[in-house]
Design a protein around this motif. Structure first.
Motif, mmCIF file in Angstrom:
data_model
loop_
_atom_site.group_PDB
_atom_site.id
_atom_site.type_symbol
_atom_site.label_atom_id
_atom_site.label_comp_id
_atom_site.label_asym_id
_atom_site.label_seq_id
_atom_site.Cartn_x
_atom_site.Cartn_y
_atom_site.Cartn_z
ATOM 1 N N LEU B 54 45.447 -29.825 82.771
ATOM 2 C CA LEU B 54 46.293 -30.507 81.791
ATOM 3 C C LEU B 54 47.770 -30.393 82.179
ATOM 4 C CD1 LEU B 54 46.572 -31.980 79.076
ATOM 5 C CD2 LEU B 54 46.514 -29.742 77.941
ATOM 6 N N GLY B 55 48.170 -29.201 82.617
ATOM 7 C CA GLY B 55 49.556 -29.009 83.051
ATOM 8 C C GLY B 55 49.889 -29.896 84.246
ATOM 9 N N ASP B 56 48.985 -29.950 85.210
ATOM 10 C CA ASP B 56 49.196 -30.820 86.379
ATOM 11 C C ASP B 56 49.287 -32.280 85.937
ATOM 12 O OD1 ASP B 56 49.197 -28.720 88.165
ATOM 13 O OD2 ASP B 56 47.071 -28.890 88.665
ATOM 14 N N ASP B 57 48.434 -32.650 84.979
ATOM 15 C CA ASP B 57 48.410 -34.032 84.494
ATOM 16 C C ASP B 57 49.727 -34.383 83.782
ATOM 17 O OD1 ASP B 57 46.884 -36.493 83.979
ATOM 18 O OD2 ASP B 57 47.062 -35.903 81.886
ATOM 19 N N ILE B 58 50.231 -33.468 83.001
ATOM 20 C CA ILE B 58 51.477 -33.724 82.256
ATOM 21 C C ILE B 58 52.653 -33.904 83.225
ATOM 22 C CG2 ILE B 58 53.175 -32.589 80.734
ATOM 23 C CD1 ILE B 58 50.711 -31.499 79.155
ATOM 24 N N LEU B 59 52.593 -33.200 84.360
ATOM 25 C CA LEU B 59 53.675 -33.298 85.351
ATOM 26 C C LEU B 59 53.389 -34.335 86.451
ATOM 27 C CD1 LEU B 59 54.675 -29.538 85.805
ATOM 28 C CD2 LEU B 59 55.940 -31.313 84.576
ATOM 29 N N ALA B 60 52.285 -35.073 86.291
ATOM 30 C CA ALA B 60 51.881 -36.009 87.361
ATOM 31 C C ALA B 60 52.896 -37.126 87.587
ATOM 32 C CB ALA B 60 50.506 -36.602 87.048
ATOM 33 N N ALA B 84 61.839 -33.971 81.428
ATOM 34 C CA ALA B 84 61.511 -35.162 80.627
ATOM 35 C C ALA B 84 60.002 -35.240 80.379
ATOM 36 C CB ALA B 84 62.005 -36.419 81.335
ATOM 37 N N SER B 85 59.210 -34.959 81.402
ATOM 38 C CA SER B 85 57.746 -35.006 81.231
ATOM 39 C C SER B 85 57.285 -33.953 80.230
ATOM 40 C CB SER B 85 57.043 -34.775 82.575
ATOM 41 O OG SER B 85 57.228 -35.890 83.412
ATOM 42 N N LEU B 86 57.867 -32.773 80.296
ATOM 43 C CA LEU B 86 57.477 -31.714 79.366
ATOM 44 C C LEU B 86 57.902 -32.065 77.936
ATOM 45 C CD1 LEU B 86 58.299 -28.436 81.351
ATOM 46 C CD2 LEU B 86 56.094 -29.567 81.068
ATOM 47 N N CYS B 87 59.120 -32.591 77.797
ATOM 48 C CA CYS B 87 59.632 -32.879 76.452
ATOM 49 C C CYS B 87 58.814 -33.973 75.756
ATOM 50 C CB CYS B 87 61.112 -33.266 76.510
ATOM 51 S SG CYS B 87 62.187 -31.838 76.815
ATOM 52 N N VAL B 95 51.730 -24.692 78.369
ATOM 53 C CA VAL B 95 50.518 -25.092 79.101
ATOM 54 C C VAL B 95 50.757 -24.982 80.609
ATOM 55 C CG1 VAL B 95 48.993 -27.036 79.665
ATOM 56 C CG2 VAL B 95 49.652 -26.614 77.283
ATOM 57 N N VAL B 96 51.887 -25.526 81.051
ATOM 58 C CA VAL B 96 52.201 -25.492 82.485
ATOM 59 C C VAL B 96 52.383 -24.052 82.962
ATOM 60 C CG1 VAL B 96 53.946 -26.091 84.215
ATOM 61 C CG2 VAL B 96 53.160 -27.817 82.574
ATOM 62 N N SER B 97 53.106 -23.259 82.187
ATOM 63 C CA SER B 97 53.318 -21.855 82.554
ATOM 64 C C SER B 97 51.981 -21.141 82.700
ATOM 65 C CB SER B 97 54.183 -21.170 81.480
ATOM 66 O OG SER B 97 54.340 -19.804 81.774
ATOM 67 N N SER B 98 51.085 -21.377 81.771
ATOM 68 C CA SER B 98 49.764 -20.746 81.820
ATOM 69 C C SER B 98 48.985 -21.190 83.056
ATOM 70 C CB SER B 98 48.997 -21.111 80.542
ATOM 71 O OG SER B 98 47.649 -20.743 80.653
ATOM 72 N N GLY B 99 49.087 -22.480 83.384
ATOM 73 C CA GLY B 99 48.395 -22.990 84.577
ATOM 74 C C GLY B 99 48.927 -22.370 85.854
#
Lengths: 193, 193
Positions: B54-60, B84-87, B95-99
Motif C-alpha cells: 500500500l505504501g509503495d502504491d501511494i508513492l507510485a 504531495a502523494s502522502l498528503c 503506512v509508508v514508514s511501517s513498510g
C-alpha cells in the motif's frame, strides 16, 4: 494510596518497555498502578494529555547544551541527545510525535535548537527550517527503527541489516552543513547591503 | 468474483480515506471487498505485506524527475512529489514508514533521490545522509500533520495554527543547502588532491 504524576509517567514508561504503545491504555495503566481509572484521570484528563506529558518526560534529560560550544556544535549536541533519549524507551518517538501533534506538549526541547540557531544568526525562516529538519530526522528515523524493533521483538521478522545510527549521523551532517551554508550566505548578503 | 491486488489496494485506500489506519485490519478489508479473508490472504499473506504494498502504491506517482533539471532541482522535485502523494491519503505517512521498517517495501522512491544525489557527485555517505534527511523530513512531518488531522476529524481538538507546508519548505531549503555545501566541499577537496 495516592499516586503522583511521577508514578503515572513511570508506569507508562514501563508499559512501553515491557510491551508497546499499542498496549498503553488508560485502563491498562490504572491496573498496573493498582488504582481506579478515576485516580488516573485526576492527573491526566485523557490519553492525549498523558502522551504529551510522557513525551516531554522522555525528552526531559535533553537540557540546554554547554555555553562554550559553537552554535553548530550545540545543534549537534541537542540532536544527538534527543535521539539517545528516544532510543532508551521503546516506541517513544511515536509518543513524542503524537504529543507534538496534539499541541499539548511543551516541545521544550525544540527551544534548545531554536536558541542555538538564533545564536548562529539564522533568520526566522531558516531557524524554523533547521529546527524542523533536525526534529523530523530524529523523530521520523527513530519511529522507523522502533517499529522495526517491535517487529523483531514479536518475531514478525528477523534481524535487519540497516545501520540506523550511521543513517542518522550522515543525515545530521547534511543538515548541519545546510545550516552553516545558509548562515554564510546571510552573512555575505548582510555585508553587501 | 475474484479480486485483484488493485482491488485490495483501492479498498485499503478507501478505509484510510473514510476512517483511519487503526481501522485497517485484514478482516475489515475482506468485509469491505465482500470476500472471505482467505481471498485476501491469497494476495497478501499478512498485514505487514499489505501495508508495504500500500505504501509503495501511494508513492507510485512519484516518478523519476525530468532529465533537464539540475541535480538539486530533481531532489526538490522528488521531495515535493513525495509529500504531495502522502498528503492526498490520510495516515499514509505512517503506512509508508511501517513498510520501510518491515523491509517489505520496494522503497523505490528513494532511488530517485539517490540517483539525483549521485548525478550531483555526492559521496556514498553524503548520498545516504541526504536521502535520509529528505525522506524523514517528509515522513516525520507528515505523520505529525496527519495525526493532527485525525484528532481534528474526531473532534479531539480544534483547528491548529501550524503551517506544515511552510515548515516543510523551510526545512527542505536547509537540507538542499547542505547538499550543495557538501558537494562544493568535495569538489574543492578533489581539486586539491
Amino acid at each position: 494510596m495516592a499516586i503522583t504524576r511521577t508514578d503515572v509517567l513511570a508506569a507508562a514508561r514501563e508499559v512501553l518497555r515491557r510491551h508497546s504503545l499499542a498496549d498503553l491504555s488508560m485502563r491498562r495503566l490504572a491496573t498496573e498502578l493498582g488504582v481506579s481509572p478515576n485516580a488516573l484521570y485526576w492527573h491526566y484528563p485523557d490519553k492525549q494529555t498523558l502522551l504529551a506529558a510522557l513525551g516531554d518526560d522522555i525528552l526531559a534529560d535533553v537540557t540546554a547544551p554547554a555555553d562554550d560550544l559553537e552554535w553548530d556544535e550545540r545543534l549537534e549536541s541537542v540532536a544527538r541527545a534527543m535521539r539517545a533519549s528516544l532510543c532508551a524507551v521503546p516506541d517513544s518517538a511515536e509518543v513524542v510525535s503524537s504529543g507534538w501533534s496534539s499541541g499539548l506538549s511543551t516541545m521544550a526541547v525544540l527551544d534548545h535548537l531554536t536558541d542555538a540557531a538564533r545564536d548562529g544568526g539564522l533568520s526566522a525562516s531558516a531557524r524554523r527550517g533547521l529546527v524542523t529538519a533536525i526534529a523530523q530526522l530524529v523523530i521520523g528515523l527513530t519511529i522507523e527503527q522502533q517499529t522495526r524493533q517491535q517487529m523483531e521483538r514479536l518475531g514478525v521478522t528477523g534481524p535487519g541489516d540497516r545501520d540506523y545510527d550511521a543513517e542518522f549521523a550522515d543525515a545530521l551532517a547534511i543538515v548541519l552543513a545546510g545550516a552553516r551554508q545558509v548562515r554564510a550566505a546571510q552573512t555575505v548578503a548582510t555585508a553587501a547591503s
